[in-house]
Design a protein around this motif. Structure first.
Motif, PDB file in Angstrom:
ATOM      1  N   ARG A  19      27.326 -11.447  19.789  1.00  0.00           N
ATOM      2  CA  ARG A  19      26.832 -10.089  20.050  1.00  0.00           C
ATOM      3  C   ARG A  19      27.070  -9.678  21.501  1.00  0.00           C
ATOM      4  O   ARG A  19      27.349  -8.516  21.781  1.00  0.00           O
ATOM      5  CB  ARG A  19      25.350  -9.985  19.696  1.00  0.00           C
ATOM      6  N   VAL A  20      26.985 -10.632  22.420  1.00  0.00           N
ATOM      7  CA  VAL A  20      27.283 -10.340  23.821  1.00  0.00           C
ATOM      8  C   VAL A  20      28.791 -10.158  23.990  1.00  0.00           C
ATOM      9  O   VAL A  20      29.241  -9.245  24.686  1.00  0.00           O
ATOM     10  CB  VAL A  20      26.728 -11.432  24.755  1.00  0.00           C
ATOM     11  N   VAL A  21      29.579 -11.002  23.331  1.00  0.00           N
ATOM     12  CA  VAL A  21      31.039 -10.885  23.393  1.00  0.00           C
ATOM     13  C   VAL A  21      31.477  -9.497  22.937  1.00  0.00           C
ATOM     14  O   VAL A  21      32.328  -8.860  23.565  1.00  0.00           O
ATOM     15  CB  VAL A  21      31.728 -11.978  22.530  1.00  0.00           C
ATOM     16  N   SER A  22      30.893  -9.006  21.847  1.00  0.00           N
ATOM     17  CA  SER A  22      31.296  -7.706  21.291  1.00  0.00           C
ATOM     18  C   SER A  22      30.681  -6.519  22.024  1.00  0.00           C
ATOM     19  O   SER A  22      31.022  -5.377  21.729  1.00  0.00           O
ATOM     20  CB  SER A  22      30.924  -7.640  19.807  1.00  0.00           C
ATOM     21  N   GLY A  23      29.767  -6.766  22.954  1.00  0.00           N
ATOM     22  CA  GLY A  23      29.151  -5.682  23.709  1.00  0.00           C
ATOM     23  C   GLY A  23      27.953  -5.050  23.043  1.00  0.00           C
ATOM     24  O   GLY A  23      27.383  -4.092  23.561  1.00  0.00           O
ATOM     25  N   VAL A  24      27.526  -5.594  21.900  1.00  0.00           N
ATOM     26  CA  VAL A  24      26.364  -5.063  21.181  1.00  0.00           C
ATOM     27  C   VAL A  24      25.066  -5.400  21.917  1.00  0.00           C
ATOM     28  O   VAL A  24      24.094  -4.647  21.858  1.00  0.00           O
ATOM     29  CB  VAL A  24      26.327  -5.628  19.740  1.00  0.00           C
ATOM     30  N   LYS A  25      25.063  -6.511  22.624  1.00  0.00           N
ATOM     31  CA  LYS A  25      23.863  -6.994  23.300  1.00  0.00           C
ATOM     32  C   LYS A  25      24.202  -7.282  24.765  1.00  0.00           C
ATOM     33  O   LYS A  25      25.255  -7.862  25.043  1.00  0.00           O
ATOM     34  CB  LYS A  25      23.402  -8.276  22.593  1.00  0.00           C
ATOM     35  N   PRO A  26      23.334  -6.905  25.692  1.00  0.00           N
ATOM     36  CA  PRO A  26      23.601  -7.215  27.105  1.00  0.00           C
ATOM     37  C   PRO A  26      23.339  -8.694  27.396  1.00  0.00           C
ATOM     38  O   PRO A  26      22.558  -9.339  26.693  1.00  0.00           O
ATOM     39  CB  PRO A  26      22.611  -6.322  27.853  1.00  0.00           C
ATOM     40  N   PRO A  27      23.956  -9.235  28.435  1.00  0.00           N
ATOM     41  CA  PRO A  27      23.761 -10.651  28.779  1.00  0.00           C
ATOM     42  C   PRO A  27      22.489 -10.885  29.598  1.00  0.00           C
ATOM     43  O   PRO A  27      22.508 -11.476  30.671  1.00  0.00           O
ATOM     44  CB  PRO A  27      25.024 -10.972  29.590  1.00  0.00           C
ATOM     45  N   SER A  28      21.356 -10.427  29.076  1.00  0.00           N
ATOM     46  CA  SER A  28      20.101 -10.508  29.838  1.00  0.00           C
ATOM     47  C   SER A  28      19.652 -11.945  30.090  1.00  0.00           C
ATOM     48  O   SER A  28      19.062 -12.242  31.130  1.00  0.00           O
ATOM     49  CB  SER A  28      18.994  -9.718  29.142  1.00  0.00           C
ATOM     50  N   GLY A  29      19.951 -12.853  29.160  1.00  0.00           N
ATOM     51  CA  GLY A  29      19.587 -14.255  29.380  1.00  0.00           C
ATOM     52  C   GLY A  29      20.344 -14.850  30.551  1.00  0.00           C
ATOM     53  O   GLY A  29      19.771 -15.540  31.407  1.00  0.00           O
ATOM     54  N   ALA A  30      21.634 -14.590  30.623  1.00  0.00           N
ATOM     55  CA  ALA A  30      22.449 -15.100  31.735  1.00  0.00           C
ATOM     56  C   ALA A  30      22.000 -14.480  33.053  1.00  0.00           C
ATOM     57  O   ALA A  30      21.969 -15.154  34.089  1.00  0.00           O
ATOM     58  CB  ALA A  30      23.924 -14.818  31.484  1.00  0.00           C
TER      59      ALA A  30
END
Length: 168
Positions: A19-30
């Motif tokens: 989901r992060v790869v596709s841009g659907v979800k931001p990388p908030s954990g990182a």
């Protein structure tokens, strides 16, 4: 929290989440991992995002160690879905597992959400020598990363102290 200083420790952050790869979800954990590591005086020498596949993850583990990372923080892919491959891939390259730390991370998470027990995250070391890296699997949420690093960071000094007593 007064953690002992870890002046020579460098970290790599690997987000494993389609989901992060596709841009659907931001990388908030990182982002949370970077923030907490910086506060602890541990520079992140790499921060990559990959899909939920074992072969790319193994390559990123190798790249991180080759670059000198002694702490590898994975973010995501720790649940029970068939695509959640991080725990198995981590264990495949670890010389020793640290189950007590993973259990404590889940206990910390339970203070915030009952879903914390669904995490299959592991913590381990790639070698029990000064050449080893600590790998910690974190859930994808920033809260999950915070829980994991809140448990792990105060213990790192002691982990490296034991690992560094033995040369390969």
């Amino acid at each position: 929290m007064n953690e002992p200083q870890l002046p020579d420790i460098k970290a790599a952050i690997i987000t494993v989440d389609s989901r992060v790869v596709s841009g659907v979800k931001p990388p908030s954990g990182a982002q949370k991992a970077t923030e907490m590591l910086e506060k602890a005086g541990i520079p992140a020498i790499s921060d990559v995002v990959i899909d939920d596949l074992a072969a790319p993850l193994r390559r990123e583990f190798d790249r991180a160690r080759d670059a000198g990372a002694r702490l590898i923080v994975t973010v995501g892919s720790t649940g029970i879905s068939a695509r959640n491959i991080v725990p198995e891939t981590t264990l495949a390259i670890c010389d020793a597992e640290l189950p007590g730390i993973a259990e404590q991370i889940r206990a910390e998470g339970l203070k915030n959400t009952p879903q914390a027990v669904l995490s299959r995250a592991v913590v381990g070391v790639t070698s029990r020598t000064s050449k080893g890296a600590v790998i910690v699997n974190c859930p994808s949420s920033s809260g999950g990363v915070k829980d994991a690093l809140r448990v792990l960071l105060p213990l790192l000094h002691y982990i490296y102290e034991q690992m560094d007593q033995t040369e390969a």
